[in-house]
Design a protein around this motif. Structure first.
Motif, PDB file in Angstrom:
ATOM      1  N   TYR A 133      47.815   4.030  31.897  1.00  0.00           N
ATOM      2  CA  TYR A 133      46.465   3.614  31.555  1.00  0.00           C
ATOM      3  C   TYR A 133      46.219   2.217  32.128  1.00  0.00           C
ATOM      4  CZ  TYR A 133      46.492   7.402  28.195  1.00  0.00           C
ATOM      5  OH  TYR A 133      46.562   8.626  27.615  1.00  0.00           O
ATOM      6  N   ALA A 134      45.061   2.044  32.721  1.00  0.00           N
ATOM      7  CA  ALA A 134      44.654   0.721  33.211  1.00  0.00           C
ATOM      8  C   ALA A 134      43.318   0.399  32.566  1.00  0.00           C
ATOM      9  CB  ALA A 134      44.517   0.732  34.723  1.00  0.00           C
ATOM     10  N   TYR A 135      43.185  -0.838  32.121  1.00  0.00           N
ATOM     11  CA  TYR A 135      41.948  -1.260  31.476  1.00  0.00           C
ATOM     12  C   TYR A 135      41.255  -2.298  32.338  1.00  0.00           C
ATOM     13  CZ  TYR A 135      43.725   1.162  27.420  1.00  0.00           C
ATOM     14  OH  TYR A 135      44.194   2.119  26.580  1.00  0.00           O
ATOM     15  N   ILE A 136      39.988  -2.057  32.600  1.00  0.00           N
ATOM     16  CA  ILE A 136      39.164  -2.984  33.368  1.00  0.00           C
ATOM     17  C   ILE A 136      38.181  -3.601  32.397  1.00  0.00           C
ATOM     18  CG2 ILE A 136      37.520  -3.215  35.260  1.00  0.00           C
ATOM     19  CD1 ILE A 136      38.770  -0.631  36.440  1.00  0.00           C
ATOM     20  N   ASP A 137      38.173  -4.912  32.313  1.00  0.00           N
ATOM     21  CA  ASP A 137      37.306  -5.585  31.344  1.00  0.00           C
ATOM     22  C   ASP A 137      35.846  -5.640  31.764  1.00  0.00           C
ATOM     23  OD1 ASP A 137      39.223  -6.033  29.461  1.00  0.00           O
ATOM     24  OD2 ASP A 137      39.724  -8.025  30.181  1.00  0.00           O
ATOM     25  N   ASN A 138      35.596  -6.056  32.988  1.00  0.00           N
ATOM     26  CA  ASN A 138      34.203  -6.281  33.383  1.00  0.00           C
ATOM     27  C   ASN A 138      33.913  -5.696  34.756  1.00  0.00           C
ATOM     28  OD1 ASN A 138      33.435  -8.062  31.159  1.00  0.00           O
ATOM     29  ND2 ASN A 138      34.909  -9.462  32.077  1.00  0.00           N
ATOM     30  N   ILE A 139      32.791  -5.042  34.842  1.00  0.00           N
ATOM     31  CA  ILE A 139      32.242  -4.617  36.118  1.00  0.00           C
ATOM     32  C   ILE A 139      30.807  -5.117  36.113  1.00  0.00           C
ATOM     33  CG2 ILE A 139      31.582  -2.697  37.588  1.00  0.00           C
ATOM     34  CD1 ILE A 139      33.809  -1.104  36.110  1.00  0.00           C
ATOM     35  N   ILE A 140      30.524  -6.019  37.017  1.00  0.00           N
ATOM     36  CA  ILE A 140      29.186  -6.607  37.058  1.00  0.00           C
ATOM     37  C   ILE A 140      28.472  -6.102  38.295  1.00  0.00           C
ATOM     38  CG2 ILE A 140      27.884  -8.750  37.201  1.00  0.00           C
ATOM     39  CD1 ILE A 140      30.313 -10.044  35.783  1.00  0.00           C
ATOM     40  N   ILE A 141      27.308  -5.535  38.076  1.00  0.00           N
ATOM     41  CA  ILE A 141      26.485  -5.050  39.179  1.00  0.00           C
ATOM     42  C   ILE A 141      25.204  -5.872  39.171  1.00  0.00           C
ATOM     43  CG2 ILE A 141      25.254  -3.069  40.127  1.00  0.00           C
ATOM     44  CD1 ILE A 141      27.301  -1.291  38.612  1.00  0.00           C
ATOM     45  N   ALA A 142      24.982  -6.595  40.239  1.00  0.00           N
ATOM     46  CA  ALA A 142      23.784  -7.427  40.342  1.00  0.00           C
ATOM     47  C   ALA A 142      22.949  -6.955  41.521  1.00  0.00           C
ATOM     48  CB  ALA A 142      24.172  -8.885  40.532  1.00  0.00           C
ATOM     49  N   SER A 143      21.643  -7.106  41.397  1.00  0.00           N
ATOM     50  CA  SER A 143      20.757  -6.681  42.475  1.00  0.00           C
ATOM     51  C   SER A 143      19.454  -7.474  42.422  1.00  0.00           C
ATOM     52  CB  SER A 143      20.454  -5.188  42.350  1.00  0.00           C
ATOM     53  OG  SER A 143      19.745  -4.956  41.159  1.00  0.00           O
ATOM     54  N   ARG A 144      18.638  -7.285  43.433  1.00  0.00           N
ATOM     55  CA  ARG A 144      17.364  -8.006  43.516  1.00  0.00           C
ATOM     56  C   ARG A 144      16.247  -7.354  42.709  1.00  0.00           C
ATOM     57  NH1 ARG A 144      19.779  -8.800  48.423  1.00  0.00           N
ATOM     58  NH2 ARG A 144      19.828 -10.935  49.166  1.00  0.00           N
ATOM     59  N   ASN A 145      16.344  -6.027  42.509  1.00  0.00           N
ATOM     60  CA  ASN A 145      15.305  -5.321  41.757  1.00  0.00           C
ATOM     61  C   ASN A 145      15.912  -4.115  41.050  1.00  0.00           C
ATOM     62  OD1 ASN A 145      15.308  -3.062  43.654  1.00  0.00           O
ATOM     63  ND2 ASN A 145      14.301  -4.484  45.062  1.00  0.00           N
ATOM     64  N   ILE A 146      15.135  -3.500  40.194  1.00  0.00           N
ATOM     65  CA  ILE A 146      15.635  -2.408  39.355  1.00  0.00           C
ATOM     66  C   ILE A 146      15.998  -1.170  40.179  1.00  0.00           C
ATOM     67  CG2 ILE A 146      13.364  -1.461  38.767  1.00  0.00           C
ATOM     68  CD1 ILE A 146      16.384  -1.750  36.374  1.00  0.00           C
TER      69      ILE A 146
END
Length: 83
Positions: free
Chosen positions: A2-15
Motif C-alpha cells: 500500500y502506498a499513501y499519497i497525501d496531496n494531489i493539487i490540480i491548478a488551472s486558469r479556468n473551470i
C-alpha cells in the motif's frame, strides 16, 4: 503493498481546464489501479495553503508566518533594559 499519497493539487486558469485536468488524472489513476478516498477529497477550492505557499488562480505565493511573527517581536534597544 500500500502506498499513501497525501496531496494531489490540480491548478488551472479556468473551470473548463480544471475539469479536463481532473478527468486526465482520474483516468491515469484508473489505468494503474490507484484509488482515492472520496470522503477526503476537496474539489474546486479557489485558494489552498500548502506548506509555506498559497496557491490560487493568480499563481503561487510564498508565505512564511514564522518570519512575520519573528519580525513583530519587540526587542530592547538599549543594554540597560537587558539587565
Amino acid at each position: 503493498v500500500y502506498a499513501y499519497i497525501d496531496n494531489i493539487i490540480i491548478a488551472s486558469r479556468n473551470i473548463e481546464e480544471y475539469l479536463k485536468y481532473i478527468e486526465i488524472v482520474l483516468n491515469i489513476f484508473n489505468k494503474v489501479y490507484v484509488y482515492i478516498s472520496v470522503e477526503k477529497s476537496f474539489i474546486a477550492y479557489p485558494l489552498i495553503r500548502l506548506l509555506s505557499y498559497i496557491v490560487n488562480s493568480e499563481g503561487v505565493a510564498k508565505i512564511d508566518d514564522r518570519i512575520t511573527i519573528f519580525k513583530k517581536l519587540k526587542f530592547p534597544n538599549i543594554l540597560k533594559t537587558l539587565e
